[in-house]
Design a protein around this motif. Structure first.
Motif, PDB file in Angstrom:
ATOM      1  N   SER A 124      19.208  83.922  82.688  1.00 54.83           N
ATOM      2  CA  SER A 124      18.055  84.384  81.915  1.00 54.83           C
ATOM      3  C   SER A 124      17.798  83.410  80.775  1.00 54.83           C
ATOM      4  O   SER A 124      18.684  82.670  80.353  1.00 54.83           O
ATOM      5  N   ALA A 126      15.396  82.509  76.973  1.00 58.33           N
ATOM      6  CA  ALA A 126      14.548  82.941  75.862  1.00 58.33           C
ATOM      7  C   ALA A 126      13.862  81.719  75.278  1.00 58.33           C
ATOM      8  O   ALA A 126      14.455  80.636  75.179  1.00 58.33           O
ATOM      9  N   ASN A 156      11.355  86.585  83.932  1.00 54.70           N
ATOM     10  CA  ASN A 156      12.741  86.304  83.577  1.00 54.70           C
ATOM     11  C   ASN A 156      12.839  85.512  82.282  1.00 54.70           C
ATOM     12  O   ASN A 156      13.851  84.875  82.020  1.00 54.70           O
ATOM     13  N   THR A 158      12.443  85.779  78.101  1.00 52.15           N
ATOM     14  CA  THR A 158      12.294  86.576  76.888  1.00 52.15           C
ATOM     15  C   THR A 158      11.470  85.772  75.894  1.00 52.15           C
ATOM     16  O   THR A 158      11.864  84.667  75.498  1.00 52.15           O
ATOM     17  N   VAL A 177      20.905  86.841  76.322  1.00 54.70           N
ATOM     18  CA  VAL A 177      20.265  85.892  77.233  1.00 54.70           C
ATOM     19  C   VAL A 177      21.239  84.740  77.444  1.00 54.70           C
ATOM     20  O   VAL A 177      22.175  84.542  76.667  1.00 54.70           O
ATOM     21  N   ASP A 178      21.005  83.965  78.487  1.00 51.83           N
ATOM     22  CA  ASP A 178      21.923  82.883  78.822  1.00 51.83           C
ATOM     23  C   ASP A 178      21.503  81.531  78.246  1.00 51.83           C
ATOM     24  O   ASP A 178      22.344  80.711  77.893  1.00 51.83           O
ATOM     25  N   ALA A 210      25.974  82.062  75.226  1.00 47.26           N
ATOM     26  CA  ALA A 210      24.703  81.450  75.607  1.00 47.26           C
ATOM     27  C   ALA A 210      24.701  79.970  75.245  1.00 47.26           C
ATOM     28  O   ALA A 210      25.519  79.500  74.447  1.00 47.26           O
TER      29      ALA A 210
END
Length: 412
Positions: A124, A126, A156, A158, A177-178, A210
């Motif tokens: 994921s 952001a 997918n 953010t 989030v990743d 992350a």
């Protein structure tokens, strides 16, 4: 049969700046005598500084001799440039990195678009909103972004709105989030982030395992000494962040092509089963060795020259030229009643469109009314609607002429 990568079909038909060029060309077809001035696309206009030109001439001379000829160079960059980067861009700020953590490239755009190769497609992500389009588009291409809705938002991804209401300060997500993309000084808003706010992101990344992709392409334009030039000024950032730098806007290398990426040795990511943590530095080295031929010897000698005493002064003078344009633009636009952000620690101005006009609507009005080109803010993401981006990279005379035209257009 050969099957197409259908993720490419999810992309908008044209890159933002291709759409702008199409609209400008259409205008000029019907207005043959009009001289359009662009304050939109962020290409530099000042010539390369003398120290860089001299270094390039010497490098060309090297290539003309048997003894000093250079063929393929190391994919990660020549040691003398990597050492100059460490000595000049990081050590003066108390940041300790090794030359082996520096990877010379042909500009930050390439590496910011390719860095996602290191992580699984289903991580994921952001992004701040608005955002440089390459961050999302490159993830659309590999299937990581998901599907898009009618507002142009990907399932997918953010989105972290940076708006007038929150002072353009990105807020920490309420879920993990990743991958996180940050760009400061920011393109397109021209705003900056404080050390305290940046520290929050490093802490979040440490807690959530992350990786932060930190684009510092415009750090040389920072005028406020309290603003961080590198995420590595924050304790713990070496464990969670990859940083991108560019000479394009720092030293006018948009036509020379050179920059670098820092991948710290401490930065690791997990395997799918969670049984192993692997360092990303050797993986990026392996990726570059396979997919990148290295930056030219001539370009790297040119980059090395900006770290000489003469080069530093000349680059500082060029940056001062663009920042004086930015001050002139901001002062004039504010006098004309516009609400303007940025332009103080970055070469970009984020201008609010008047009377609720849409970004593309204002673009059209200013093109036809003043023959001046801006960049519609919505092209950088949903939160960019109602703004346009202006750049200070024009020649001074064009900058002054554009402002004169805008004033006359508004008073017409």
């Amino acid at each position: 049969m050969a099957l197409i990568n259908e993720h490419y079909l999810k992309l908008t038909k044209n890159y933002l700046f291709a759409d702008i060029a199409k609209k400008v060309n259409a205008y000029q077809v019907s207005h043959h005598n009009a001289r359009v001035i662009s304050l939109g696309i962020g290409d530099v206009t000042q010539p390369l500084c003398p120290a860089v030109i001299e270094a390039m001439h010497r490098a060309v001379g090297d290539m003309a001799t048997q003894e000093r000829f250079h063929g393929y160079g190391p994919e990660q960059g020549y040691p003398w440039l990597r050492e100059a980067i460490v000595k000049n861009d990081f050590l003066p700020r108390g940041i300790h990195i090794s030359p082996e953590e520096v990877f010379v490239n042909d500009g930050a755009k390439s590496d910011t678009g390719n860095i996602g190769d290191l992580l699984r497609w289903d991580n994921s992500m952001a992004v701040t909103d608005p955002i440089y389009p390459v961050y999302i588009d490159s993830n659309v291409m590999n299937g990581r972004a998901g599907t898009v809705n009618e507002r142009g938002e990907w399932s997918n991804v953010t989105y972290i709105p940076c708006t007038e209401e929150n002072g353009f300060v990105p807020q920490i997500p309420d879920h993990r989030v990743d991958m996180i993309y940050l760009c400061y000084p920011n393109n397109p808003t021209g705003t900056v982030i404080t050390k305290d706010e940046l520290r929050k992101w490093v802490i979040f990344a440490l807690k959530n395992d992350a990786v932060i992709f930190y684009d510092a392409a415009y750090q040389a334009y920072i005028q406020d000494d309290s603003i961080p030039h590198s995420i590595y000024e924050i304790k713990g950032a070496r464990k969670v962040a990859i940083e991108f730098h560019s000479y394009s806007k720092t030293a006018g290398f948009t036509g020379v092509r050179c920059g670098y990426t820092v991948v710290p040795k401490e930065l690791t990511a997990s395997t799918m089963d969670g049984l192993q943590r692997l360092a990303l530095n050797p993986l990026w080295h392996r990726r570059q060795s396979t997919k990148f031929n290295g930056t030219s010897y001539i370009s790297q000698r040119a980059a090395e020259a900006i770290y000489t005493p003469e080069g530093k002064e000349q680059v500082k003078e060029a940056i001062g030229y663009y920042m004086s344009n930015a001050r002139l633009m901001k002062d004039t636009l504010c006098q004309l009643g516009f609400t303007v952000y940025g332009g103080e620690n970055a070469p970009y101005l984020w201008v609010k469109t008047p009377h609720g006009t849409s970004s593309w609507g204002f673009f059209e009005k200013m093109l036809y009314g003043a023959q001046v080109v801006c960049t519609p803010g919505v092209g950088f993401g949903p939160s960019g609607e109602g703004f346009v981006r202006l750049t200070s990279f024009s020649q001074r005379r064009d900058c002054e002429e554009a402002l004169h035209r805008i004033r006359a257009w508004l008073h017409d």
